[in-house]
Structure formats: C-alpha cells, structure tokens
Design an enzyme around this catalytic site. Sequence first.
Site, PDB file in Angstrom:
ATOM      1  CD  GLU A 194      74.364  98.894  -2.948  1.00 20.60           C
ATOM      2  OE1 GLU A 194      74.019  99.955  -2.422  1.00 20.60           O
ATOM      3  OE2 GLU A 194      73.610  97.901  -3.051  1.00 20.60           O
TER       4      GLU A 194
ATOM      5  CB  CYS B 108      70.355  95.251  -3.332  1.00 21.44           C
ATOM      6  SG  CYS B 108      71.152  95.925  -1.883  1.00 21.44           S
TER       7      CYS B 108
ATOM      8  CG  HIS C 238      67.606  92.419  -1.439  1.00 24.91           C
ATOM      9  ND1 HIS C 238      68.947  92.135  -1.318  1.00 24.91           N
ATOM     10  CD2 HIS C 238      67.420  93.608  -0.795  1.00 24.91           C
ATOM     11  CE1 HIS C 238      69.539  93.111  -0.650  1.00 24.91           C
ATOM     12  NE2 HIS C 238      68.631  94.016  -0.320  1.00 24.91           N
TER      13      HIS C 238
HETATM   14  P1  HMG Z   1      65.489  99.662  14.208  1.00 25.87           P
HETATM   15  O1  HMG Z   1      64.628 100.872  14.068  1.00 25.87           O
HETATM   16  O2  HMG Z   1      66.612  99.750  15.157  1.00 25.87           O
HETATM   17  O3  HMG Z   1      64.649  98.397  14.591  1.00 25.87           O
HETATM   18  O4  HMG Z   1      66.125  99.338  12.777  1.00 25.87           O
HETATM   19  P2  HMG Z   1      63.105  98.258  14.946  1.00 25.87           P
HETATM   20  O5  HMG Z   1      62.793  99.063  16.147  1.00 25.87           O
HETATM   21  O6  HMG Z   1      62.301  98.458  13.704  1.00 25.87           O
HETATM   22  O7  HMG Z   1      63.118  96.723  15.361  1.00 25.87           O
HETATM   23  C1  HMG Z   1      63.405  95.733  14.419  1.00 25.87           C
HETATM   24  C2  HMG Z   1      62.565  94.508  14.748  1.00 25.87           C
HETATM   25  O8  HMG Z   1      63.036  93.957  15.988  1.00 25.87           O
HETATM   26  C3  HMG Z   1      61.078  94.836  14.973  1.00 25.87           C
HETATM   27  O9  HMG Z   1      60.347  93.769  14.415  1.00 25.87           O
HETATM   28  C4  HMG Z   1      60.946  94.798  16.484  1.00 25.87           C
HETATM   29  O10 HMG Z   1      59.647  94.487  16.929  1.00 25.87           O
HETATM   30  C5  HMG Z   1      61.905  93.685  16.819  1.00 25.87           C
HETATM   31  P3  HMG Z   1      59.313  94.041  13.184  1.00 25.87           P
HETATM   32  O11 HMG Z   1      58.336  95.004  13.685  1.00 25.87           O
HETATM   33  O12 HMG Z   1      60.164  94.629  12.067  1.00 25.87           O
HETATM   34  O13 HMG Z   1      58.794  92.696  12.860  1.00 25.87           O
HETATM   35  N1  HMG Z   1      62.372  93.680  18.216  1.00 25.87           N
HETATM   36  C6  HMG Z   1      62.518  92.554  18.940  1.00 25.87           C
HETATM   37  N2  HMG Z   1      62.290  91.267  18.624  1.00 25.87           N
HETATM   38  C7  HMG Z   1      62.548  90.319  19.605  1.00 25.87           C
HETATM   39  N3  HMG Z   1      63.007  90.645  20.848  1.00 25.87           N
HETATM   40  C8  HMG Z   1      63.233  91.935  21.182  1.00 25.87           C
HETATM   41  C9  HMG Z   1      62.985  92.950  20.209  1.00 25.87           C
HETATM   42  N4  HMG Z   1      63.126  94.297  20.205  1.00 25.87           N
HETATM   43  C10 HMG Z   1      62.743  94.724  18.971  1.00 25.87           C
HETATM   44  N5  HMG Z   1      63.696  92.217  22.398  1.00 25.87           N
HETATM   45  C11 HMG Z   1      66.114  98.823  10.455  1.00 25.87           C
HETATM   46  C12 HMG Z   1      65.687  98.383  11.848  1.00 25.87           C
HETATM   47  C13 HMG Z   1      65.887  97.676   9.467  1.00 25.87           C
HETATM   48  C14 HMG Z   1      65.268 100.034  10.029  1.00 25.87           C
HETATM   49  C15 HMG Z   1      67.614  99.216  10.491  1.00 25.87           C
HETATM   50  O14 HMG Z   1      68.394  98.114  10.862  1.00 25.87           O
HETATM   51  C16 HMG Z   1      68.126  99.758   9.167  1.00 25.87           C
HETATM   52  O15 HMG Z   1      67.997 100.948   8.870  1.00 25.87           O
HETATM   53  N6  HMG Z   1      68.760  98.872   8.318  1.00 25.87           N
HETATM   54  C17 HMG Z   1      69.291  99.267   7.023  1.00 25.87           C
HETATM   55  C18 HMG Z   1      68.222  99.440   5.958  1.00 25.87           C
HETATM   56  C19 HMG Z   1      67.596  98.136   5.527  1.00 25.87           C
HETATM   57  O16 HMG Z   1      68.156  97.067   5.671  1.00 25.87           O
HETATM   58  N7  HMG Z   1      66.404  98.233   4.893  1.00 25.87           N
HETATM   59  C20 HMG Z   1      65.720  97.064   4.393  1.00 25.87           C
HETATM   60  C21 HMG Z   1      64.876  97.367   3.150  1.00 25.87           C
HETATM   61  S1  HMG Z   1      65.762  98.297   1.912  1.00 25.87           S
HETATM   62  C22 HMG Z   1      66.793  97.126   1.139  1.00 25.87           C
HETATM   63  O17 HMG Z   1      66.638  95.953   1.321  1.00 25.87           O
HETATM   64  C23 HMG Z   1      67.872  97.636   0.254  1.00 25.87           C
HETATM   65  C24 HMG Z   1      69.279  97.621   0.854  1.00 25.87           C
HETATM   66  O18 HMG Z   1      69.793  96.297   0.834  1.00 25.87           O
HETATM   67  C25 HMG Z   1      70.204  98.579   0.103  1.00 25.87           C
HETATM   68  C26 HMG Z   1      70.328  98.436  -1.415  1.00 25.87           C
HETATM   69  O19 HMG Z   1      69.399  98.186  -2.163  1.00 25.87           O
HETATM   70  O20 HMG Z   1      71.451  98.705  -1.866  1.00 25.87           O
HETATM   71  C27 HMG Z   1      69.278  98.068   2.294  1.00 25.87           C
END
Ligand code: HMG
Length: 390
Positions: free
Chosen positions: A79, A111, A233
């Site tokens: 991609e 992906c 993944h």
């Molecule tokens: P965010 O909103 O900044 O993070 O972004 P959050 O507030 O959801 O926190 C993440 C985790 O950290 C949470 O844990 C918090 O509790 C924890 P969870 O509830 O998820 O278990 N946390 C802490 N833990 C320990 N100590 C602390 C602390 N503070 C918070 N102090 C998000 C997270 C993944 C949304 C962002 O990084 C993002 O948008 N990433 C890109 C999209 C992505 O990876 N999506 C995954 C599914 S889609 C996919 O896999 C396809 C993809 O590869 C693309 C394709 O197919 O081509 C992305």
Amino acid sequence: MKIGIDKIGFYTPHMYVDIKELAIARNVEPEKFTIGIGQEKMAVPPITQDSVSLAANAALEILTDEDKKTIDYVIFATESGIDHSKAASIYIHELLDLNSSARSIEVKQACYGATAGIQIAKGHIALNPESKVLILGSDIARYGLHTTGEVTQGAGAVAILVSKDPKIMTIESPSAYQTEQVMDFWRPIYSDTAYVQGKLSVDQYLSFFQSVWKEHKEKTGFELKDFESIFFHLPYTKMGLKALRTVIDEGTEADKDRLLANFEISKRYNTIVGNIYTGALYLSLISLLELNDTIEPGARIGLFSYGSGAVGEFFSGILQPNYRDALFADQHEKLLADRKEISVAKYEEVFQDTLPVGIDNIALPIDEDPATICFSGIKDHMRQYVNKNK
Ligand code: HMG
C-alpha cells in the site's frame, strides 16, 4: 498436494528511533507507548529505501539461483506503491535476475495484500505443481509527525516463497474471510500519509477477528486447543493481544498459558520494527518460528490477516519436519543488531526528507545506506535502483 511456505525472510532499514524517546518528545508517558501500545523501537527508512528496495533486500537473502530459475509468478503486495501503472514486482525481476518466463503483478488491499498473494499462489501451484511463487509484502507506514498514529509507524518487507512440499509450513483449507466497506484507514492518491479513524479501526479489527474466527470454527471444527499459536496482523503489538483476549476464555488454562506465551514470542520482532502493514502478520510468524525453542513440527498454527477498508481472513497451517533448518535466524539477528539508533530530531529530519512531487531528475546518497539494494534516484521521471552486489 501439500502447498505452503518453503522459505521466508524479512528486511528492515538500518535506523530506528527509541519509542521511549519519542514519548518524551511528544510529552506522553513512556508507558503509554511501551505498555499501552506495546512498542519499543520504530524503524525509520532513509530516502534511499522505498517499497521496491525494501522488498528486493528481503528477497535477496532467501533466494538461490535454482529458486530464481523456478519462480514463475511474482506477486508484490503493497500500500506504499511507487507507480499507478507499473507493478513494483517488475523492478524486482531485474534487480534479482529472476527468470523472465513469469507472471509479475502488484496487489493491493491494505495490510491484507500479502495474504491475498499467498492464497493466489496456493491456487496457482494447485494447477501448476512444479512452479514456485514469490510473494513480497513491503511497506512504509507513515501517519505524520505529532499524530496519534505516529507511534505505530515502521518500515520493512517480507519475502515468502510458496511451493509444493514446502519446508516450513503447509497452508490448510478451508479458510474464513470477510469484506465490509469501512472507512477506518485509507490513503488517498494525493497523500503520502495515511488517514485513520483510530478507535474505529481498532473496533473493526476486533469485530473482523471475531467473525472470521467463528466462521473458521464452524467450517473446520477447530478450537483453541487445536492451535499451538495464533498469529495476528500487528499494527502495534497490543492490538494482537486485545484480539487474542477476546477468545482466550474459550480454552482451558493450558490453552491460555500456551497461546499467551507464544504470543509474547511472536510479537518480538514487531515490537522493535513497528508496523510494516502487509508484511506485519508474517514478521510475527518469522519471530515465533525463529525465537521459540519448543514448538514441534506437526503443530497447527492460526493466522489472522486484517487489511483496513476492510478485508479479514483466518486460516491455518501445519509446521513441517525440520522447519527450523529452513529459517534465516542468524541473518535476521545480525540485521537487527547492526541497526543504529537515531535521535527524535534526526528521525523528524529523515521523515520530512521526501522527494518533491513531479521531480524529474535527482541522485540520492546511496553511500549513506548500508543496504545492498537502494533506490538511487530519478532520471527523466524513471525511478532508478542499484544492487551494489551487481
Ligand atoms: P490513542 O488514542 O493515542 O491511544 O491512539 P489510547 O488513548 O487509545 O491509548 C492506547 C492504550 O494505551 C490504551 O490501552 C490506554 O489505556 C493505554 P487499551 O485501552 O487500548 O488497552 N495507556 C497506558 N498504558 C500504560 N501506561 C500509561 C497509559 N496511558 C494510556 N500511562 C491508536 C491509539 C491505536 C488509535 C492510534 O495509535 C492510531 O490511530 N494508530 C493507527 C491505527 C491503527 O494502528 N489501528 C489498528 C487497527 S487497524 C489495522 O490494524 C490496519 C492498519 O495496519 C492499516 C492497514 O490495514 O493498512 C492500521
């Protein structure tokens, strides 16, 4: 006929940034990135690496001259494509001197692309048992500086040789798959960074996993007890753990212990490379196969592939006798050990060092890149690559 993975390798660029340093620079508690997201290091590609050169470097180490003569199909999943018309796989043909009596295409579905390639290869080999198919899954994950996705960036490629009587793993039938129109993550043609609805993407990933897991159980009768390990993944490693936790209570305590212990090993390479999009599932497979001491041939493993947009698939494979002898663990250990850490400031500089759109001529500093195969520049709008061994 047994069809499956005969060889598998990967490549990732020579620079990385420490995730704790990134957290400090972004005013985030480091534990959010290391525990909440589950990452330690993020690969940073220099301007001299693109999806073509990353893939060529991954394939370089695994192919013998005999393989190069026998491969009659090259499927390039990405991609992070470099051309709207020409398949990236054709550049690989030239760079690695592959046999020209071959089909050569590029496939795309986020992906999920490399899994699509593997299933296409399986069908092709069923009809042409003597053939070998080279699947390349190669990507650079870019969300942008200071975005919530930034911590989940990465870069790298996997190269997978699919054949009959494979040395590493046979691929079983049937598999379970699903498609839904979802705007969880996409990259418009005009953008070099992804657009994402982060929370939606996490929910969709989990929902797709539960659907295809259920369908796979109905089709095959397999349960958790039948799997030595389940691979996911891994856009970031916590994502796979979240998915595994949704089904783990279906098993006994022994199933839970085994699957969680193997998940820990299967995420190690991903933890220190980052998201490599379509290669990420297979990087996790390489991690477990190369780093485990206990998994015996004959073990069944499950694989969950997810590509935003979205397509998901769950399928299974059986590890083959002497599968360890067919791995490239020493080369990968060296590749990872030889990388150099860069500061967050340097990463930001490298991230923004992109080619102006439409540039017709440029020479790039390939001497600064230790990779054997590099993107060396553009001449009259044509991308140039070098294989330093040629
Ligand atoms: P965010 O909103 O900044 O993070 O972004 P959050 O507030 O959801 O926190 C993440 C985790 O950290 C949470 O844990 C918090 O509790 C924890 P969870 O509830 O998820 O278990 N946390 C802490 N833990 C320990 N100590 C602390 C602390 N503070 C918070 N102090 C998000 C997270 C993944 C949304 C962002 O990084 C993002 O948008 N990433 C890109 C999209 C992505 O990876 N999506 C995954 C599914 S889609 C996919 O896999 C396809 C993809 O590869 C693309 C394709 O197919 O081509 C992305």
